[in-house]
Motif scaffolding. Structure first.
Motif, mmCIF file in Angstrom:
data_model
loop_
_atom_site.group_PDB
_atom_site.id
_atom_site.type_symbol
_atom_site.label_atom_id
_atom_site.label_comp_id
_atom_site.label_asym_id
_atom_site.label_seq_id
_atom_site.Cartn_x
_atom_site.Cartn_y
_atom_site.Cartn_z
ATOM 1 N N MET A 1 0.835 -1.191 0.000
ATOM 2 C CA MET A 1 0.000 0.000 0.000
ATOM 3 C C MET A 1 0.876 1.249 0.000
ATOM 4 S SD MET A 1 -2.981 -0.915 2.727
ATOM 5 C CE MET A 1 -3.948 -2.402 2.576
ATOM 6 N N GLY A 2 0.523 2.233 -0.836
ATOM 7 C CA GLY A 2 1.315 3.448 -0.884
ATOM 8 C C GLY A 2 0.452 4.662 -0.703
ATOM 9 N N VAL A 3 1.065 5.746 -0.290
ATOM 10 C CA VAL A 3 0.307 6.977 -0.070
ATOM 11 C C VAL A 3 0.861 8.111 -0.925
ATOM 12 C CG1 VAL A 3 -0.299 6.324 2.272
ATOM 13 C CG2 VAL A 3 1.795 7.596 1.894
ATOM 14 N N GLU A 4 1.706 7.752 -1.917
ATOM 15 C CA GLU A 4 2.435 8.782 -2.628
ATOM 16 C C GLU A 4 1.555 9.745 -3.418
ATOM 17 O OE1 GLU A 4 1.949 5.139 -5.096
ATOM 18 O OE2 GLU A 4 2.741 5.533 -3.092
ATOM 19 N N THR A 5 0.399 9.309 -3.908
ATOM 20 C CA THR A 5 -0.460 10.201 -4.681
ATOM 21 C C THR A 5 -1.781 10.465 -3.976
ATOM 22 O OG1 THR A 5 -1.280 8.296 -5.932
ATOM 23 C CG2 THR A 5 0.558 9.541 -6.882
ATOM 24 N N ARG A 6 -1.836 10.175 -2.680
ATOM 25 C CA ARG A 6 -3.057 10.418 -1.919
ATOM 26 C C ARG A 6 -2.838 11.556 -0.938
ATOM 27 N NH1 ARG A 6 -4.784 4.494 0.132
ATOM 28 N NH2 ARG A 6 -2.548 4.291 0.445
ATOM 29 N N SER A 7 -3.918 12.250 -0.632
ATOM 30 C CA SER A 7 -3.857 13.364 0.298
ATOM 31 C C SER A 7 -4.535 12.980 1.603
ATOM 32 C CB SER A 7 -4.533 14.601 -0.295
ATOM 33 O OG SER A 7 -4.731 15.582 0.695
ATOM 34 N N ALA A 8 -3.748 12.923 2.674
ATOM 35 C CA ALA A 8 -4.318 12.599 3.982
ATOM 36 C C ALA A 8 -5.332 13.651 4.414
ATOM 37 C CB ALA A 8 -3.198 12.481 5.015
ATOM 38 N N ALA A 9 -5.076 14.906 4.057
ATOM 39 C CA ALA A 9 -5.997 15.983 4.438
ATOM 40 C C ALA A 9 -7.349 15.794 3.770
ATOM 41 C CB ALA A 9 -5.402 17.337 4.055
ATOM 42 N N ARG A 10 -7.343 15.415 2.480
ATOM 43 C CA ARG A 10 -8.610 15.198 1.779
ATOM 44 C C ARG A 10 -9.371 14.032 2.395
ATOM 45 N NH1 ARG A 10 -6.571 15.734 -4.325
ATOM 46 N NH2 ARG A 10 -6.068 13.549 -3.926
ATOM 47 N N VAL A 11 -8.667 12.968 2.701
ATOM 48 C CA VAL A 11 -9.326 11.797 3.288
ATOM 49 C C VAL A 11 -9.944 12.144 4.635
ATOM 50 C CG1 VAL A 11 -8.997 9.447 4.137
ATOM 51 C CG2 VAL A 11 -7.804 10.194 2.079
ATOM 52 N N TYR B 1 -12.160 8.611 -2.674
ATOM 53 C CA TYR B 1 -11.439 7.539 -3.350
ATOM 54 C C TYR B 1 -9.991 7.400 -2.885
ATOM 55 C CZ TYR B 1 -15.361 6.424 -6.308
ATOM 56 O OH TYR B 1 -16.598 6.010 -6.746
ATOM 57 N N ASP B 2 -9.393 8.474 -2.365
ATOM 58 C CA ASP B 2 -8.078 8.314 -1.747
ATOM 59 C C ASP B 2 -8.154 7.329 -0.585
ATOM 60 O OD1 ASP B 2 -6.792 10.022 -3.457
ATOM 61 O OD2 ASP B 2 -6.525 11.656 -2.023
ATOM 62 N N GLY B 3 -9.279 7.352 0.132
ATOM 63 C CA GLY B 3 -9.445 6.462 1.269
ATOM 64 C C GLY B 3 -10.104 5.143 0.938
ATOM 65 N N ALA B 4 -10.956 5.125 -0.097
ATOM 66 C CA ALA B 4 -11.791 3.942 -0.324
ATOM 67 C C ALA B 4 -11.247 2.976 -1.364
ATOM 68 C CB ALA B 4 -13.196 4.386 -0.758
ATOM 69 N N THR B 5 -10.323 3.398 -2.203
ATOM 70 C CA THR B 5 -9.928 2.581 -3.354
ATOM 71 C C THR B 5 -9.476 1.182 -2.958
ATOM 72 O OG1 THR B 5 -9.377 4.477 -4.744
ATOM 73 C CG2 THR B 5 -8.312 2.388 -5.278
ATOM 74 N N GLU B 6 -8.536 1.076 -2.031
ATOM 75 C CA GLU B 6 -8.032 -0.246 -1.673
ATOM 76 C C GLU B 6 -9.079 -1.067 -0.922
ATOM 77 O OE1 GLU B 6 -3.264 0.092 -1.313
ATOM 78 O OE2 GLU B 6 -4.407 1.348 0.071
ATOM 79 N N LEU B 7 -9.977 -0.391 -0.216
ATOM 80 C CA LEU B 7 -11.080 -1.103 0.420
ATOM 81 C C LEU B 7 -12.013 -1.675 -0.641
ATOM 82 C CD1 LEU B 7 -11.853 1.411 3.314
ATOM 83 C CD2 LEU B 7 -10.710 -0.807 3.517
ATOM 84 N N TYR B 8 -12.250 -0.911 -1.700
ATOM 85 C CA TYR B 8 -13.054 -1.399 -2.824
ATOM 86 C C TYR B 8 -12.395 -2.634 -3.438
ATOM 87 C CZ TYR B 8 -16.523 2.357 -3.581
ATOM 88 O OH TYR B 8 -17.589 3.207 -3.499
ATOM 89 N N GLU B 9 -11.101 -2.529 -3.701
ATOM 90 C CA GLU B 9 -10.405 -3.636 -4.347
ATOM 91 C C GLU B 9 -10.435 -4.889 -3.470
ATOM 92 O OE1 GLU B 9 -6.668 -2.918 -6.450
ATOM 93 O OE2 GLU B 9 -6.991 -0.779 -6.130
ATOM 94 N N PHE B 10 -10.277 -4.709 -2.182
ATOM 95 C CA PHE B 10 -10.298 -5.845 -1.256
ATOM 96 C C PHE B 10 -11.663 -6.525 -1.260
ATOM 97 C CE2 PHE B 10 -11.363 -7.306 3.109
ATOM 98 C CZ PHE B 10 -10.505 -8.396 3.163
ATOM 99 N N GLY B 11 -12.721 -5.723 -1.262
ATOM 100 C CA GLY B 11 -14.062 -6.293 -1.142
ATOM 101 C C GLY B 11 -14.748 -6.601 -2.448
#
Length: 354
Positions: free
Chosen positions: A1-11, A45-55
């Protein structure tokens, strides 16, 4: 899991766009969401994408199910159906509006041999889509770019695609007229646009508190600034100039297996042995373990701060999507196939271009 193109503030700011109670969520809240829809959608989607992929896998959409049909097979059939209605074929240049991590684009490219460009305003998803497509050896026919729904014609140019489709994505746009108008501009004369749209049905009445609560829960849980109706989508398609060739709410078909069954968390409804694992993730136990894992990953910095809260929003989404489906107040697959109708003058006559 990476956070390089995600914004923690937006999430972390995502849930602040709504009032938690549907009774108190007012016009000011709605206007704020529509005005900042890009930040809202990206935070989600910064927060949900990997959850979507997992489920859910790599295709972030719902579909119809036949008895005994595997979950992944049903998703692919749903995509093939749209590709066939659009008559996608080799040599065509096609735009996927709101492409997610590229699952449908890759599947539809394999099915049709068309060249597909996916556009998405979330850079994290674009990056993941490119990597997955390279691993699938499809980069010669499937590509992805970051772009704004409301500026498609600026980015791609007018009359630049033979066909365009959107799968459960244009509901994120601030207005149907705005996004459909941009799609109209980007289509070649006579080109087809196909969409699976998220809508509240004709049975939905916002003056009924329960109905309003269901729409509000879907908005919070799925990163949507404002849920709109079937009538609003139909009106917008016509208003921007499209000719409607086919219209149907696929969720209204009398299927013995409902589209929302994977969200119910009822293992006994699983259609195949493998699908037990998909449904299991939506059980009370499955959601408990998933969320606790996300909490731990967030604490050690492997996912952005706020991802846990987005996961809580997904639990809200499941509850209200199922309620909306059971009560026939919501559909995730209102299908329209429409054509760009253009006229040109010749010898003082108007000639239809198809």
């Amino acid at each position: 899991m990476g956070v390089e193109t995600r914004s923690a503030a937006r999430v972390s700011n995502y849930t602040k766009f709504w009032h938690k109670s549907s009774k108190d969520d007012n016009e000011a809240h709605r206007s704020g969401r529509l005005e900042k829809y890009t930040d809202l959608v990206n935070g989600y989607y910064d927060g949900a994408t990997e959850l979507y992929e997992f489920g859910w896998g790599e295709s972030f959409h719902f579909c119809r199910f036949y008895k005994g049909e595997a979950f992944i097979q049903a998703l692919a059939r749903h995509e093939h159906y749209l590709a066939s209605l659009l008559n996608l074929r080799p040599g065509m240049k096609v735009l996927d509006v709101g492409c997610g991590v590229g699952g449908p684009a890759r599947e539809m490219a394999r099915f049709s041999d068309a060249t597909i460009v996916g556009v998405n305003n979330n850079q994290y998803q674009v990056d993941r889509a490119r990597r997955k497509t390279a691993r699938a050896a499809l980069s010669d026919r499937v590509s992805f770019v970051k772009g704004d729904f409301m500026k498609l014609s600026e980015q791609f140019g007018e009359a630049s695609f033979d066909a365009i489709y959107a799968i459960e994505a244009t509901c994120h746009a601030p207005t149907f007229e705005g996004i459909y108008g941009e799609i109209y501009k980007c289509l070649k004369p006579g080109g087809l646009f196909g969409v699976y749209e998220w809508c509240m049905t004709d049975a939905w009445d916002p003056s009924i508190p329960e109905h309003k609560e269901i729409a509000h829960g879907i908005e919070i849980g799925d990163g949507i600034a404002e849920m709109r109706t079937l009538a609003a989508a139909r009106k917008a398609l016509k208003a921007v100039g499209f000719e409607i060739l086919h219209e149907e709410d696929l969720a209204d078909r009398p299927d013995p297996v409902p589209w929302y069954y994977p969200l119910e968390g009822d293992i006994l409804k699983s259609q195949t042995l493998w699908d037990i694992f998909t449904v299991m993730r939506m059980t009370t136990v499955g959601k408990f373990f998933t969320q606790n894992a996300v909490w731990g990953l967030e604490k050690v910095g492997l996912v952005p701060k706020g991802t846990y809260d987005v996961g809580e929003s997904l639990k809200i989404a499941a509850k209200y999507l199922v309620a909306g489906g059971q009560k026939k107040l919501f559909t995730p697959m209102a299908l329209w196939i429409v054509r760009k109708v253009c006229f040109r003058k010749t010898d003082r006559r108007l000639v239809l271009i198809t």
